[in-house]
Design a protein around this motif. Structure first.
Motif, PDB file in Angstrom:
ATOM      1  N   ASN A   1       0.801  -1.226   0.000  1.00 48.92           N
ATOM      2  CA  ASN A   1       0.000   0.000   0.000  1.00 48.92           C
ATOM      3  C   ASN A   1       0.831   1.272   0.000  1.00 48.92           C
ATOM      4  O   ASN A   1       0.297   2.339  -0.302  1.00 48.92           O
ATOM      5  N   ILE A   2       2.114   1.198   0.353  1.00 53.81           N
ATOM      6  CA  ILE A   2       2.937   2.413   0.393  1.00 53.81           C
ATOM      7  C   ILE A   2       3.970   2.470  -0.730  1.00 53.81           C
ATOM      8  O   ILE A   2       4.734   3.421  -0.811  1.00 53.81           O
TER       9      ILE A   2
ATOM     10  N   ARG B   1       1.843   9.850  -0.904  1.00 50.61           N
ATOM     11  CA  ARG B   1       3.177   9.629  -0.325  1.00 50.61           C
ATOM     12  C   ARG B   1       3.539  10.748   0.636  1.00 50.61           C
ATOM     13  O   ARG B   1       4.122  10.508   1.702  1.00 50.61           O
ATOM     14  N   GLU B   2       3.190  11.979   0.296  1.00 55.11           N
ATOM     15  CA  GLU B   2       3.461  13.103   1.195  1.00 55.11           C
ATOM     16  C   GLU B   2       2.713  12.918   2.511  1.00 55.11           C
ATOM     17  O   GLU B   2       3.261  13.130   3.587  1.00 55.11           O
TER      18      GLU B   2
ATOM     19  N   TYR C   1       8.639  12.196  -4.252  1.00 60.73           N
ATOM     20  CA  TYR C   1       8.685  12.499  -5.688  1.00 60.73           C
ATOM     21  C   TYR C   1       8.852  11.249  -6.553  1.00 60.73           C
ATOM     22  O   TYR C   1       9.069  11.351  -7.764  1.00 60.73           O
ATOM     23  N   GLY C   2       8.733  10.057  -5.952  1.00 65.26           N
ATOM     24  CA  GLY C   2       8.710   8.823  -6.715  1.00 65.26           C
ATOM     25  C   GLY C   2      10.055   8.333  -7.211  1.00 65.26           C
ATOM     26  O   GLY C   2      10.123   7.553  -8.157  1.00 65.26           O
ATOM     27  N   LYS C   3      11.143   8.736  -6.568  1.00 65.17           N
ATOM     28  CA  LYS C   3      12.482   8.325  -7.009  1.00 65.17           C
ATOM     29  C   LYS C   3      13.013   7.107  -6.264  1.00 65.17           C
ATOM     30  O   LYS C   3      13.755   6.313  -6.833  1.00 65.17           O
TER      31      LYS C   3
END
Length: 87
Positions: free
Chosen positions: A12-13, A23-24, A54-56
């Motif tokens: 889920n994360i 995510r924030e 930011y998805g990195k």
């Protein structure tokens, strides 16, 4: 059954299963930040999770890198020494 629930929580994360806004919120909730206020937390701690937001990088990658920088010693030999002066 407990392991399955833990795996579901991890799923889920993951970046692929969340939006940037989610995510924030995950980071803010984890650090105890409500309404954008930081209750005594270090700004550097918040910035540490920017790559996740930011998805990195996944949270697991960030946390593992933090732990690796925080603990020194030859763990294969059972030697560990924390770089934390509080220990």
């Amino acid at each position: 059954e407990g392991e399955e629930m833990n795996n579901n929580m991890i799923e889920n994360i993951l970046i692929c299963n969340t939006t940037q806004a989610q995510r924030e919120k995950i980071v803010q909730d984890s650090l105890g930040i409500t309404d954008g206020l930081c209750d005594g937390c270090s700004e550097g701690l918040i910035d540490m999770y920017d790559d996740y937001i930011y998805g990195k990088k996944e949270l697991r990658e960030i946390n593992n890198a933090f732990r690796a920088a925080y603990v020194t010693g030859d763990q294969d030999k059972g030697e560990t020494q924390s770089s934390c002066p509080m220990q």
